[in-house]
Motif scaffolding. Sequence first.
Motif, PDB file in Angstrom:
ATOM      1  N   GLY A   1       0.818  -1.204   0.000  1.00 35.50           N
ATOM      2  CA  GLY A   1       0.000   0.000   0.000  1.00 35.50           C
ATOM      3  C   GLY A   1       0.855   1.258   0.000  1.00 35.50           C
ATOM      4  O   GLY A   1       1.736   1.413   0.842  1.00 35.50           O
ATOM      5  N   ILE A   2       0.590   2.148  -0.938  1.00 39.34           N
ATOM      6  CA  ILE A   2       1.449   3.317  -1.155  1.00 39.34           C
ATOM      7  C   ILE A   2       0.905   4.527  -0.406  1.00 39.34           C
ATOM      8  O   ILE A   2      -0.288   4.832  -0.454  1.00 39.34           O
ATOM      9  N   TYR A   3       1.817   5.227   0.277  1.00 38.86           N
ATOM     10  CA  TYR A   3       1.463   6.521   0.852  1.00 38.86           C
ATOM     11  C   TYR A   3       2.612   7.498   0.590  1.00 38.86           C
ATOM     12  O   TYR A   3       3.699   7.106   0.161  1.00 38.86           O
ATOM     13  N   GLY A   4       2.350   8.776   0.795  1.00 40.57           N
ATOM     14  CA  GLY A   4       3.357   9.795   0.538  1.00 40.57           C
ATOM     15  C   GLY A   4       2.721  11.162   0.598  1.00 40.57           C
ATOM     16  O   GLY A   4       1.573  11.309   1.041  1.00 40.57           O
ATOM     17  N   PRO A   5       3.436  12.203   0.159  1.00 43.93           N
ATOM     18  CA  PRO A   5       2.893  13.566   0.222  1.00 43.93           C
ATOM     19  C   PRO A   5       1.537  13.673  -0.470  1.00 43.93           C
ATOM     20  O   PRO A   5       1.384  13.324  -1.640  1.00 43.93           O
ATOM     21  N   GLY A   6       0.546  14.130   0.274  1.00 51.06           N
ATOM     22  CA  GLY A   6      -0.791  14.267  -0.281  1.00 51.06           C
ATOM     23  C   GLY A   6      -1.579  12.980  -0.336  1.00 51.06           C
ATOM     24  O   GLY A   6      -2.754  12.985  -0.717  1.00 51.06           O
ATOM     25  N   ARG A   7      -0.966  11.886   0.071  1.00 54.17           N
ATOM     26  CA  ARG A   7      -1.655  10.591   0.033  1.00 54.17           C
ATOM     27  C   ARG A   7      -1.338   9.853   1.336  1.00 54.17           C
ATOM     28  O   ARG A   7      -0.340   9.151   1.441  1.00 54.17           O
ATOM     29  N   GLY A   8      -2.166  10.045   2.311  1.00 54.79           N
ATOM     30  CA  GLY A   8      -1.961   9.448   3.614  1.00 54.79           C
ATOM     31  C   GLY A   8      -3.213   9.605   4.452  1.00 54.79           C
ATOM     32  O   GLY A   8      -4.245  10.088   3.970  1.00 54.79           O
ATOM     33  N   PRO A   9      -3.142   9.237   5.736  1.00 50.42           N
ATOM     34  CA  PRO A   9      -4.352   9.248   6.573  1.00 50.42           C
ATOM     35  C   PRO A   9      -4.721  10.607   7.143  1.00 50.42           C
ATOM     36  O   PRO A   9      -5.812  10.766   7.692  1.00 50.42           O
ATOM     37  N   PHE A  10      -3.842  11.609   7.014  1.00 51.84           N
ATOM     38  CA  PHE A  10      -4.087  12.866   7.730  1.00 51.84           C
ATOM     39  C   PHE A  10      -5.350  13.578   7.276  1.00 51.84           C
ATOM     40  O   PHE A  10      -6.106  14.099   8.093  1.00 51.84           O
ATOM     41  N   ALA A  11      -5.590  13.621   5.965  1.00 54.49           N
ATOM     42  CA  ALA A  11      -6.777  14.336   5.476  1.00 54.49           C
ATOM     43  C   ALA A  11      -8.057  13.689   6.001  1.00 54.49           C
ATOM     44  O   ALA A  11      -8.995  14.394   6.406  1.00 54.49           O
ATOM     45  N   LYS A  12      -8.105  12.364   6.032  1.00 54.84           N
ATOM     46  CA  LYS A  12      -9.313  11.689   6.533  1.00 54.84           C
ATOM     47  C   LYS A  12      -9.496  11.922   8.024  1.00 54.84           C
ATOM     48  O   LYS A  12     -10.613  12.113   8.505  1.00 54.84           O
ATOM     49  N   VAL A  13      -8.385  11.905   8.775  1.00 53.43           N
ATOM     50  CA  VAL A  13      -8.495  12.147  10.207  1.00 53.43           C
ATOM     51  C   VAL A  13      -8.993  13.569  10.461  1.00 53.43           C
ATOM     52  O   VAL A  13      -9.881  13.803  11.290  1.00 53.43           O
ATOM     53  N   ARG A  14      -8.429  14.536   9.732  1.00 52.70           N
ATOM     54  CA  ARG A  14      -8.839  15.934   9.921  1.00 52.70           C
ATOM     55  C   ARG A  14     -10.302  16.143   9.561  1.00 52.70           C
ATOM     56  O   ARG A  14     -11.007  16.952  10.181  1.00 52.70           O
ATOM     57  N   SER A  15     -10.767  15.441   8.542  1.00 56.45           N
ATOM     58  CA  SER A  15     -12.148  15.630   8.085  1.00 56.45           C
ATOM     59  C   SER A  15     -13.159  14.880   8.946  1.00 56.45           C
ATOM     60  O   SER A  15     -14.374  15.085   8.795  1.00 56.45           O
ATOM     61  N   GLY A  16     -12.673  14.026   9.814  1.00 55.11           N
ATOM     62  CA  GLY A  16     -13.573  13.213  10.630  1.00 55.11           C
ATOM     63  C   GLY A  16     -14.092  11.982   9.924  1.00 55.11           C
ATOM     64  O   GLY A  16     -14.955  11.268  10.454  1.00 55.11           O
ATOM     65  N   LYS A  17     -13.563  11.691   8.718  1.00 60.65           N
ATOM     66  CA  LYS A  17     -14.040  10.549   7.943  1.00 60.65           C
ATOM     67  C   LYS A  17     -13.209   9.281   8.166  1.00 60.65           C
ATOM     68  O   LYS A  17     -13.552   8.215   7.650  1.00 60.65           O
ATOM     69  N   ALA A  18     -12.123   9.395   8.914  1.00 59.61           N
ATOM     70  CA  ALA A  18     -11.286   8.217   9.150  1.00 59.61           C
ATOM     71  C   ALA A  18     -12.035   7.212  10.028  1.00 59.61           C
ATOM     72  O   ALA A  18     -12.792   7.587  10.924  1.00 59.61           O
ATOM     73  N   ARG A  19     -11.797   5.929   9.762  1.00 57.76           N
ATOM     74  CA  ARG A  19     -12.425   4.865  10.549  1.00 57.76           C
ATOM     75  C   ARG A  19     -11.364   3.866  10.980  1.00 57.76           C
ATOM     76  O   ARG A  19     -10.432   3.582  10.239  1.00 57.76           O
ATOM     77  N   ARG A  20     -11.513   3.367  12.177  1.00 53.31           N
ATOM     78  CA  ARG A  20     -10.624   2.316  12.675  1.00 53.31           C
ATOM     79  C   ARG A  20     -11.388   1.003  12.611  1.00 53.31           C
ATOM     80  O   ARG A  20     -12.069   0.603  13.548  1.00 53.31           O
ATOM     81  N   ILE A  21     -11.284   0.340  11.444  1.00 60.49           N
ATOM     82  CA  ILE A  21     -11.993  -0.917  11.224  1.00 60.49           C
ATOM     83  C   ILE A  21     -11.184  -2.051  11.841  1.00 60.49           C
ATOM     84  O   ILE A  21     -10.000  -2.214  11.550  1.00 60.49           O
ATOM     85  N   ILE A  22     -11.824  -2.817  12.693  1.00 60.80           N
ATOM     86  CA  ILE A  22     -11.135  -3.850  13.450  1.00 60.80           C
ATOM     87  C   ILE A  22     -11.474  -5.230  12.884  1.00 60.80           C
ATOM     88  O   ILE A  22     -12.635  -5.647  12.869  1.00 60.80           O
ATOM     89  N   LYS A  23     -10.448  -5.909  12.406  1.00 59.71           N
ATOM     90  CA  LYS A  23     -10.554  -7.318  12.031  1.00 59.71           C
ATOM     91  C   LYS A  23      -9.418  -8.038  12.737  1.00 59.71           C
ATOM     92  O   LYS A  23      -8.243  -7.740  12.495  1.00 59.71           O
ATOM     93  N   GLU A  24      -9.756  -8.938  13.619  1.00 59.70           N
ATOM     94  CA  GLU A  24      -8.753  -9.578  14.465  1.00 59.70           C
ATOM     95  C   GLU A  24      -7.642 -10.211  13.636  1.00 59.70           C
ATOM     96  O   GLU A  24      -7.892 -10.970  12.691  1.00 59.70           O
ATOM     97  N   GLY A  25      -6.390  -9.847  13.981  1.00 57.91           N
ATOM     98  CA  GLY A  25      -5.229 -10.424  13.318  1.00 57.91           C
ATOM     99  C   GLY A  25      -4.869  -9.788  11.990  1.00 57.91           C
ATOM    100  O   GLY A  25      -3.866 -10.155  11.376  1.00 57.91           O
ATOM    101  N   GLN A  26      -5.661  -8.799  11.511  1.00 60.90           N
ATOM    102  CA  GLN A  26      -5.423  -8.191  10.196  1.00 60.90           C
ATOM    103  C   GLN A  26      -4.221  -7.256  10.231  1.00 60.90           C
ATOM    104  O   GLN A  26      -4.103  -6.412  11.120  1.00 60.90           O
ATOM    105  N   VAL A  27      -3.335  -7.413   9.262  1.00 59.25           N
ATOM    106  CA  VAL A  27      -2.236  -6.475   9.069  1.00 59.25           C
ATOM    107  C   VAL A  27      -2.124  -6.137   7.587  1.00 59.25           C
ATOM    108  O   VAL A  27      -2.550  -6.908   6.729  1.00 59.25           O
ATOM    109  N   PHE A  28      -1.544  -4.979   7.313  1.00 58.68           N
ATOM    110  CA  PHE A  28      -1.210  -4.582   5.951  1.00 58.68           C
ATOM    111  C   PHE A  28       0.258  -4.174   5.898  1.00 58.68           C
ATOM    112  O   PHE A  28       0.784  -3.599   6.852  1.00 58.68           O
ATOM    113  N   SER A  29       0.889  -4.469   4.786  1.00 60.16           N
ATOM    114  CA  SER A  29       2.200  -3.893   4.507  1.00 60.16           C
ATOM    115  C   SER A  29       2.002  -2.620   3.705  1.00 60.16           C
ATOM    116  O   SER A  29       1.033  -2.485   2.959  1.00 60.16           O
TER     117      SER A  29
END
Length: 282
Positions: A149-177
């Motif tokens: 999964g790619i992130y970088g300038p302008g593409r990351g979680p900050f905008a969603k967190v600031r907008s209130g649209k970020a979600r912490r979806i919980i799936k037991e044992g789930q990881v992403f690289s």
Amino acid sequence: MKTLLSFGHGFSARALTRILPDDWTVIGTTRSADKADALTAEGIEARVWPGTDITADLDRATHLLISAGPNADGDPVLNEIKSEIAARRDQFEWVGYLSTTGTYGDHGGAWIDESTPVKPSTERGEWRARAEAEWQSLDLRLHIFRLAGIYGPGRGPFAKVRSGKARRIIKEGQVFSRTHVDDIAQVLLASINKPNPGAAYNVCDDEPAPPQDVIEFAANLLGLPVPPAIPIEDAPMTPMAASFYAENKRVRNDRIKDELGVKLLYPDYRTGLRALLAQSGE
């Protein structure tokens, strides 16, 4: 003089362009005239393609980079000019194809590396696996880069967190690289400088992590409330998001270090997110 012809010259390819030596020429294709203007402003010889003749550009190219993604109809570059590329196979010193770790499918959270068989479990993964195989069939000096999964300038979680649209979806044992775009760029340049035709490389950081931990860390960096946890069974998701959560694996990156000598700029998401926040616009 080296000339890179980059098909689908987007986020990762533009990061590579920024670190290429000054004696390189870069020709980048895009489907949008507006995007072509933006590429031109960055010093790229932009082409709106398909729709224009790029025979002369193919004749100039010493290196190819393919970022354009496949769909149900196949690889868009090969659908247009497969025979023209094959006819020039001896001309290209290096060919890079940007794929995805999604080609490996689901491994229940186990560690995988480049020796793991390609066995996609989603439609998008199957498209990528077929595209990889078609490029491999051309007998080019091909290098495959399976990106997390790619992130970088302008593409990351900050905008969603600031907008209130970020979600912490919980799936037991789930990881992403995941991988920072600047690390993708340095891996590509290292491969160009040390080609190994036929090689495949996983491009990711050192720490596969639960996605909810990344959102929590981003919120804490911003000093904003941590979004509430939502069990996956209660979380509405797009088909694409659901496909990501359908696969669970930890991706090893030893080959980019051992073979290419890459030292990651951002070996984990904490390092990467701190750096993004320190940059303007984040």
